[in-house]
Structures are given as structure tokens and as C-alpha cells.
Design an enzyme around this catalytic site. Structure first.
Site, PDB file in Angstrom:
ATOM      1  N   GLU A 173      -1.289  -0.995   8.613  1.00  0.00           N
ATOM      2  CA  GLU A 173      -0.251  -0.852   7.601  1.00  0.00           C
ATOM      3  C   GLU A 173       0.515  -2.159   7.403  1.00  0.00           C
ATOM      4  O   GLU A 173       0.868  -2.517   6.285  1.00  0.00           O
ATOM      5  CB  GLU A 173       0.717   0.283   7.959  1.00  0.00           C
ATOM      6  CG  GLU A 173       0.125   1.676   7.799  1.00  0.00           C
ATOM      7  CD  GLU A 173      -0.283   1.986   6.361  1.00  0.00           C
ATOM      8  OE1 GLU A 173       0.213   1.323   5.437  1.00  0.00           O
ATOM      9  OE2 GLU A 173      -1.101   2.905   6.173  1.00  0.00           O
ATOM     10  N   TYR A 232       8.480   2.520   3.448  1.00  0.00           N
ATOM     11  CA  TYR A 232       7.087   2.879   3.199  1.00  0.00           C
ATOM     12  C   TYR A 232       6.298   2.989   4.505  1.00  0.00           C
ATOM     13  O   TYR A 232       5.633   3.992   4.773  1.00  0.00           O
ATOM     14  CB  TYR A 232       6.385   1.879   2.273  1.00  0.00           C
ATOM     15  CG  TYR A 232       4.889   2.045   2.390  1.00  0.00           C
ATOM     16  CD1 TYR A 232       4.256   3.108   1.762  1.00  0.00           C
ATOM     17  CD2 TYR A 232       4.138   1.240   3.239  1.00  0.00           C
ATOM     18  CE1 TYR A 232       2.898   3.339   1.943  1.00  0.00           C
ATOM     19  CE2 TYR A 232       2.794   1.463   3.430  1.00  0.00           C
ATOM     20  CZ  TYR A 232       2.181   2.508   2.781  1.00  0.00           C
ATOM     21  OH  TYR A 232       0.856   2.753   2.976  1.00  0.00           O
ATOM     22  N   ASP A 247       3.626   3.899  -2.023  1.00  0.00           N
ATOM     23  CA  ASP A 247       3.291   2.484  -2.210  1.00  0.00           C
ATOM     24  C   ASP A 247       2.960   2.247  -3.680  1.00  0.00           C
ATOM     25  O   ASP A 247       3.153   3.131  -4.517  1.00  0.00           O
ATOM     26  CB  ASP A 247       2.102   2.117  -1.323  1.00  0.00           C
ATOM     27  CG  ASP A 247       0.834   2.778  -1.823  1.00  0.00           C
ATOM     28  OD1 ASP A 247       0.939   3.819  -2.479  1.00  0.00           O
ATOM     29  OD2 ASP A 247      -0.256   2.245  -1.572  1.00  0.00           O
TER      30      ASP A 247
END
Length: 373
Positions: free
Chosen positions: A56, A139, A157
Site C-alpha cells: 500500500e 486511505y 483511492d
DNA sequence: GACCCGTGGCA
DNA sequence: TTGCCAAGGGT
């Protein structure tokens, strides 16, 4: 014009039934078409929070294709968060070189240290706990919570913003529309499999609901998409046009001593923080070449400065950059000025060199522009 | 909210 | 070629 067509068009969504709800359609599509990615667990497997977190962070504003080799390098060298937390920041930066957004690498390391030291090497399993770690924003906290720990939360996102803004024909512009999009996106969460719901939307956004020429005929939600019904899908998400930065100019100095090159490290904070560079002038709008050249490093026993033909150009997010490159040769055993050092040209590949510096060095040494890896 | 922060691919 | 875009976060 009828009252109906005069309104901002917002076609009635098809009534959903239990067997065709959007979350269900989405998961059914995902189960057939999910991408196989190095950090993604196989169906039925538990995912590894370390790999989810690492991926991520790397994927922030960065494409899957660019991340792939870096992810493999990192997990091969540092198989878990404790190993990464025991490394040195320099090693992490060197391994990250070329991926961009270098504050991510510093925060990645700081996060690994924090998890190792403050959490016994175990990632927090809540959004709030994750959010408190360096480099983890709203996020990423939601993404890890959903994907690694199956928390009922929807990360939003750029992909999901696009999918959702089309599905509901959100007229409000970004970034003002973020809260609304977050709320609408949450309605797409399946009761179980939150992480799969999120990854389904991301896969959909990257392979079907693309920025240009979306493949609506292949989309599992096409019958249910407000923008598609209007034929305006490519116009979403709405956003205000952005301004481009002013050109900045500067000079870079490629000094060699035999088969060694003179380099220094940039300050920890700011543009290209902590990365390696050759000495250079400031990068300023409107700066002329003479002014930039006056900032050349002072060394004894240096041959004359030679200006290379042409310039090196590079475009950052906020400004384009044009660098004039000067070269000079130093006599054997010439001392490096304070804060600088000599490194063998043969080992430059292992240095934490941002791409703009790779261009400068290639230009200065008369090498072909490095084949992009 | 406005800026800052890299790089590569694409049309 | 230029501009847009990509699994955003920090200040």
C-alpha cells in the site's frame, strides 16, 4: 424541454434485489476476474499485514507495474516488519531509489521501527491504530484495516473515486466531493469480505472503469451506472483544471577523479530529501546560466570547467527543471570539499540517486541516457 | 484547503 | 509534444 430533462440528469437507479445488489455483483465479478498480485493472498488465504502495508505504501501514486520489482526486492531482503525495522534508513533509501516520493521511504522505515519497538512487531488491527503510524493516512489505514484485518471500512483511492463518481454521476467537483464519494462508496461494501469489496473496486477501476475509454460493456455494474445511462462516463470525476509550475533553471557539476565521481547528500527534508546528488546550484525561476555557474564547488587541482552541449530537463509534479551540466577533472588524491565525497562510478547503481541525477550524470559523462529499467 | 513531494506510461 | 494519470501523506 420537459421538466425531467431540464434537471441535472440523474437517472433512477435500477431497483436492486437481494440477488443483484451492487456489492454482490461486484464480488461475483471479482471472484472471476481478480488480478493476481505478489502482495495479494490467494482466495481463502489469510493476508499478511506486513505485505499489505508495504504494498500500500509503494502503491501510493505509483502504478502496479512500477511497484512489482521493488516489492519483490524488499520482501526478499526484509521478510517481515521486524527485519525492516532493524535495517538502516540508508539501506532502505538505497533500495527505494527510483520509485519516487522519497518521504514514503523515510516514513516506511520510521513506521517499521515504531511497529517493532512500540507494538512488539505486530501491526495494529484497527483503522485508528494504523492511522497513528508514520506514512499511513486515511486511505492507507482503511485499506490495511479492510484487506489485512477484514474491518468493515471502505478505502477510497483515485480508482474508487472514479468508479463511484460515475456510478452515481456525482456532479460536485473534487476534492470537495470527497466526503460524498466516501459515503457512496461505503454503500458498496459487502457485509462480509470488506477487503475484497475494496479490491474489487480498485481492479474494476484499473482494468474496466479506466480514465479514458472505459470498457463499460464488460462492467458488472453497467446496467446500474448513472453516467453510462447519460453517455457521459468519461467526464467523471469532475475536477477543476490545475495550473502548471514555472520553469526553474540551475547548473550541475560533474567532477571526476579518475574513475570516481564527486557527490553529496541532499538535506533530509524537502525535495528529494536524503537522496544523493552531484554538487549543483540552486534551482530558481529566471536564474541565468552565469549566476548558476558561480555556485560551482571549489576544489584545488581542477581542470577547466567544460560546459556540455545541451541541457538536462526533468519535470517534477510542481515545476519543470532545466539543468546546464559542467564537467571538470580533478587530480589524483584531490580532497573532496566539506560535505562531499568521492564514489566509484562503477558503484553508482547502488547509490540513492533520483532519476534527475541519473540523467545529469549520464549527460556529464557522455553516456547514453540510461535505459529506463 | 493549498502546496509540496517523483517517476513512468499513455494518447 | 504536452498534459494527464497512478492503491496519497505531510505540513
Amino acid at each position: 424541454m420537459s421538466p425531467r430533462s431540464a434537471r441535472k440528469a440523474r437517472p433512477e437507479p435500477a431497483p436492486s434485489t437481494a440477488s443483484s445488489s451492487r456489492p454482490t455483483l461486484l464480488l461475483a465479478w471479482y471472484d472471476r476476474h481478480r488480478r493476481r498480485l505478489p502482495w495479494r493472498a490467494m482466495p481463502g488465504e489469510a493476508s499478511d499485514p506486513y505485505r499489505v502495508w508495504l504494498s500500500e505504501i509503494m502503491l501510493q501514486q505509483t502504478t502496479v507495474k512500477a511497484v512489482g520489482p521493488y516489492f519483490e526486492k524488499f520482501v526478499a531482503r526484509w521478510p517481515d516488519v521486524t527485519a525492516l525495522g532493524s535495517a538502516s534508513q540508508d539501506d532502505v533509501l538505497r533500495m527505494w531509489a527510483g520509485l519516487g516520493y522519497y518521504s514514503r521511504a523515510r516514513n516506511l522505515y520510521a513506521c517499521a521501527v515504531a511497529v517493532t519497538r512500540d507494538h512488539g512487531g505486530v501491526f495494529p488491527d484497527t483503522e485508528e491504530g494504523l492511522r497513528a503510524l508514520p506514512g499511513i493516512g486515511p486511505y492507507t489505514a482503511a485499506a490495511i484495516a479492510a484487506i489485512a484485518f477484514d474491518r468493515h471500512t471502505m478505502p477510497v483511492d483515485g480508482n474508487i473515486e472514479r468508479v463511484v463518481s460515475r456510478l452515481f454521476a456525482v456532479e460536485e467537483e473534487l476534492p470537495q466531493a470527497k466526503p460524498l464519494i466516501q459515503q457512496l462508496a461505503t454503500t458498496l461494501l459487502a457485509n462480509a469480505r470488506a477487503g475484497d469489496s475494496a479490491q474489487a473496486l480498485m481492479d474494476l477501476g484499473s482494468s474496466i472503469c479506466t480514465p479514458k475509454k472505459p470498457a463499460c460493456s464488460l462492467c458488472p455494474l453497467t446496467e446500474d451506472c448513472a453516467a453510462r445511462a447519460q453517455g457521459t462516463q468519461e467526464t467523471f470525476p469532475r475536477k477543476a483544471p490545475k495550473k502548471s509550475g514555472t520553469l526553474r533553471r540551475g547548473a550541475a557539476f560533474v567532477v571526476t577523479r579518475g574513475d570516481e565521481l564527486l557527490v553529496r547528500s541532499r538535506p533530509e527534508k524537502g525535495l528529494l530529501g536524503g537522496m544523493t546528488e552531484v554538487p549543483g546550484s540552486d534551482w530558481l525561476a529566471g536564474q541565468d546560466d552565469d549566476e548558476a555557474k558561480r555556485q560551482a564547488p571549489a576544489l584545488k587541482g581542477l581542470s577547466r570547467w567544460q560546459r556540455r552541449v545541451g541541457v538536462v530537463t526533468h519535470v517534477f509534479t510542481h515545476f519543470p527543471l532545466e539543468l546546464v551540466v559542467y564537467t571538470a577533472k580533478a587530480e589524483a588524491r584531490t580532497r573532496a570539499p566539506a560535505g562531499m565525497r568521492w564514489v566509484p562510478i562503477a558503484t553508482l547503481a547502488g547509490e540513492a540517486l533520483p532519476n534527475v541525477m541519473r540523467k545529469v550524470i549520464a549527460h556529464g559523462l557522455g553516456l547514453p541516457p540510461a535505459a529506463s529499467s
